[in-house]
Design a protein around this motif. Sequence first.
Motif, PDB file in Angstrom:
ATOM      1  N   ARG A  82      12.809 -23.806 -17.135  1.00 37.60           N
ATOM      2  CA  ARG A  82      13.240 -25.150 -16.739  1.00 37.60           C
ATOM      3  C   ARG A  82      14.548 -25.513 -17.417  1.00 37.60           C
ATOM      4  O   ARG A  82      15.427 -26.135 -16.798  1.00 37.60           O
ATOM      5  N   THR A  83      14.711 -25.121 -18.678  1.00 40.28           N
ATOM      6  CA  THR A  83      15.961 -25.416 -19.379  1.00 40.28           C
ATOM      7  C   THR A  83      17.135 -24.695 -18.716  1.00 40.28           C
ATOM      8  O   THR A  83      18.234 -25.253 -18.590  1.00 40.28           O
ATOM      9  N   ARG A 100      27.907 -25.906 -13.321  1.00 43.01           N
ATOM     10  CA  ARG A 100      27.838 -25.771 -11.855  1.00 43.01           C
ATOM     11  C   ARG A 100      29.193 -25.423 -11.262  1.00 43.01           C
ATOM     12  O   ARG A 100      29.292 -24.569 -10.372  1.00 43.01           O
ATOM     13  N   PRO A 138      23.284 -27.290 -14.232  1.00 46.74           N
ATOM     14  CA  PRO A 138      24.150 -28.397 -13.801  1.00 46.74           C
ATOM     15  C   PRO A 138      25.414 -28.542 -14.643  1.00 46.74           C
ATOM     16  O   PRO A 138      26.445 -28.991 -14.132  1.00 46.74           O
ATOM     17  N   TRP A 181      17.552 -23.812 -15.540  1.00 48.48           N
ATOM     18  CA  TRP A 181      17.944 -24.287 -14.218  1.00 48.48           C
ATOM     19  C   TRP A 181      18.185 -25.787 -14.147  1.00 48.48           C
ATOM     20  O   TRP A 181      18.955 -26.234 -13.287  1.00 48.48           O
ATOM     21  N   THR A 182      17.549 -26.580 -14.976  1.00 46.15           N
ATOM     22  CA  THR A 182      17.709 -28.042 -14.883  1.00 46.15           C
ATOM     23  C   THR A 182      18.615 -28.628 -15.945  1.00 46.15           C
ATOM     24  O   THR A 182      19.011 -29.788 -15.828  1.00 46.15           O
TER      25      THR A 182
END
Length: 313
Positions: free
Chosen positions: A222-223, A233, A230, A225-226
């Motif tokens: 989760r760290t 990006r 970002p 990708w979230t």
Amino acid sequence: MTTLTTTPDGTAARRSVPPSSRNAPARTPRQGGTVLAIPALVWYLVFMVGPLLAIFVIAALHWPGMLQPVSFAGLDNVRTVWDDPMFWDAVQNTAVQLAVALPVMIVCSYMLGYYVAQRPPGHRLLRYLLFIPGLISTPAKAMVLYAALSPDGLVNGALQSVGLGSLTDAWLASPSTALACLIALDVWSGIGFTAVLFAARLSSVPDELGEAAQLDGAGHWRTMWTVHFPVIRDYVGVVTMLQFLWTLFGSAQNVLLLTQGGPGTSSTTLSFLVYQKAFIAADLGYSQTVGVFLFLVGLVGLLAIRRVFRQTY
């Protein structure tokens, strides 16, 4: 302008103060730096814009070879290309190549780069190992793949040794696997180099972001990708553009070294078709018409990638 100051004996004295420098007129910067850019601009116009315009000019000519007479063809080359089944096979193969190689390469290299950026044991050595495929020349990489996938190569030998001889195949000479082998070569040769780029960019992300996410209960997945994705990006978009252009325009050399576009047209890509028509079929007008189409595909692809990966904050 004068001000009152106190002397050591306690008496007052007047002292003149120069005008504040803030009231002085601001100096305008010199504008002579443009002259220094003239050589670079001339180089760009002659060797970049010039060949680009030449592609459009040659695409409108009937030119059957370098030393042959040239005549104006207008849109005849466009009609010839449009009606050629080989061209549409090349379009399909190129679309499959981009649709498979680009997502696999970007996703896997980002995940690998994130792992390296976490500084696991031996991460410095791992960076060098990942960079090795980028240091090997294209003919050498093609020979490695040929040695592995030839009928008596490593892959078939391994399958036979474990009792799976029925799965052996002439991988580079089979219409169903030739293009897949070229895609595998693209991914293998690009994933390590791209992972090193991602690791370098992720290393500049503050550690506090990941630590705060993990304190809130977020795991590494989760760290990754979230939180981290970002933040970089826009950089992911830049790397995706570079790999898109490399795959789109650079596939001709792998096709030339391994399959020659065959069997049939099963591994012919647009960039190889440009080479084939120019240097083998000696049809420069056809070749540069495909080149114009390839240029437009690259331009549209870059704009689409930039729009997908643009920052939303």
